[in-house]
Design a protein around this motif. Structure first.
Motif, PDB file in Angstrom:
ATOM      1  N   PHE A   1       0.849  -1.199   0.000  1.00 57.06           N
ATOM      2  CA  PHE A   1       0.000   0.000   0.000  1.00 57.06           C
ATOM      3  C   PHE A   1       0.879   1.243   0.000  1.00 57.06           C
ATOM      4  N   PRO A   2       1.384   1.641  -1.169  1.00 54.63           N
ATOM      5  CA  PRO A   2       2.305   2.782  -1.262  1.00 54.63           C
ATOM      6  C   PRO A   2       1.739   4.104  -0.730  1.00 54.63           C
ATOM      7  N   LEU A   3       0.423   4.281  -0.814  1.00 55.21           N
ATOM      8  CA  LEU A   3      -0.175   5.530  -0.322  1.00 55.21           C
ATOM      9  C   LEU A   3       0.010   5.717   1.183  1.00 55.21           C
ATOM     10  N   ALA A   4       0.330   4.655   1.897  1.00 52.00           N
ATOM     11  CA  ALA A   4       0.535   4.761   3.346  1.00 52.00           C
ATOM     12  C   ALA A   4       1.642   5.755   3.681  1.00 52.00           C
ATOM     13  N   LEU A   5       2.583   5.930   2.771  1.00 50.51           N
ATOM     14  CA  LEU A   5       3.692   6.858   3.020  1.00 50.51           C
ATOM     15  C   LEU A   5       3.220   8.296   3.223  1.00 50.51           C
ATOM     16  N   SER A   6       2.095   8.649   2.647  1.00 52.78           N
ATOM     17  CA  SER A   6       1.623  10.029   2.741  1.00 52.78           C
ATOM     18  C   SER A   6       0.421  10.213   3.661  1.00 52.78           C
ATOM     19  N   ILE A   7      -0.097   9.134   4.206  1.00 54.36           N
ATOM     20  CA  ILE A   7      -1.261   9.238   5.099  1.00 54.36           C
ATOM     21  C   ILE A   7      -0.824   9.754   6.463  1.00 54.36           C
ATOM     22  N   LYS A   8      -1.582  10.721   6.957  1.00 54.21           N
ATOM     23  CA  LYS A   8      -1.302  11.260   8.292  1.00 54.21           C
ATOM     24  C   LYS A   8      -2.289  10.655   9.286  1.00 54.21           C
ATOM     25  N   ASP A   9      -1.782  10.297  10.451  1.00 50.01           N
ATOM     26  CA  ASP A   9      -2.638   9.731  11.499  1.00 50.01           C
ATOM     27  C   ASP A   9      -3.363  10.867  12.227  1.00 50.01           C
ATOM     28  N   THR A  10      -4.061  10.548  13.300  1.00 50.73           N
ATOM     29  CA  THR A  10      -4.827  11.565  14.018  1.00 50.73           C
ATOM     30  C   THR A  10      -3.932  12.578  14.722  1.00 50.73           C
ATOM     31  N   GLU A  11      -2.642  12.273  14.841  1.00 50.71           N
ATOM     32  CA  GLU A  11      -1.691  13.236  15.408  1.00 50.71           C
ATOM     33  C   GLU A  11      -0.967  14.000  14.303  1.00 50.71           C
ATOM     34  N   ASP A  12      -1.508  13.900  13.063  1.00 55.04           N
ATOM     35  CA  ASP A  12      -1.001  14.622  11.900  1.00 55.04           C
ATOM     36  C   ASP A  12       0.429  14.215  11.520  1.00 55.04           C
ATOM     37  N   ARG A  13       0.731  12.912  11.681  1.00 56.34           N
ATOM     38  CA  ARG A  13       2.064  12.414  11.344  1.00 56.34           C
ATOM     39  C   ARG A  13       1.997  11.344  10.265  1.00 56.34           C
TER      40      ARG A  13
END
Length: 119
Positions: A97-109
């Protein structure tokens, strides 16, 4: 879908009471999320083998966000030490899942930002 015999042998031993597949019930936490969290304390390396099997049979698990907006890659970047043996897990998660590299979690990371917090 992961075959039942694979679940029983390689995944179930690392989860307390049940294998998590129904993300609506669990807030997005999947067996892959749980295996990533178990891996650091698994001296035999069975959790990593189980992660590889999850990604082989159901690579889409790498793209599911848990209740904190974290993909399994976010958790790997936080829980797995940056060693050569863990590199295969990081790269397999990214390939799944390459898009995971740009996904931010709820802490904006992003996963990279989470990784940098370790050091």
């Amino acid at each position: 879908m992961i075959p039942v015999d694979v679940i029983e042998k390689f995944i179930y031993p690392y989860l307390v009471d049940y294998v998590v597949f129904d993300r609506s019930f669990t807030g997005g936490w999947t067996c892959l999320h749980m295996l990533v969290m178990c891996a650091p304390s698994d001296e035999q390396g069975q959790a990593k083998k189980s992660m590889n099997l999850c990604l082989k049979y159901t690579p889409e698990l790498a793209g599911i966000l848990n209740s904190f907006g974290a993909t399994p890659l976010h958790l790997a970047c936080f829980y797995l030490a940056p060693t050569l043996s863990n590199w295969s897990i990081y790269s397999r998660l990214v390939r799944s899942f390459p898009l995971a590299l740009s996904i931010k979690d709820t802490e904006d990371r992003t996963p990279k930002q989470t990784f940098m917090l370790r050091n």
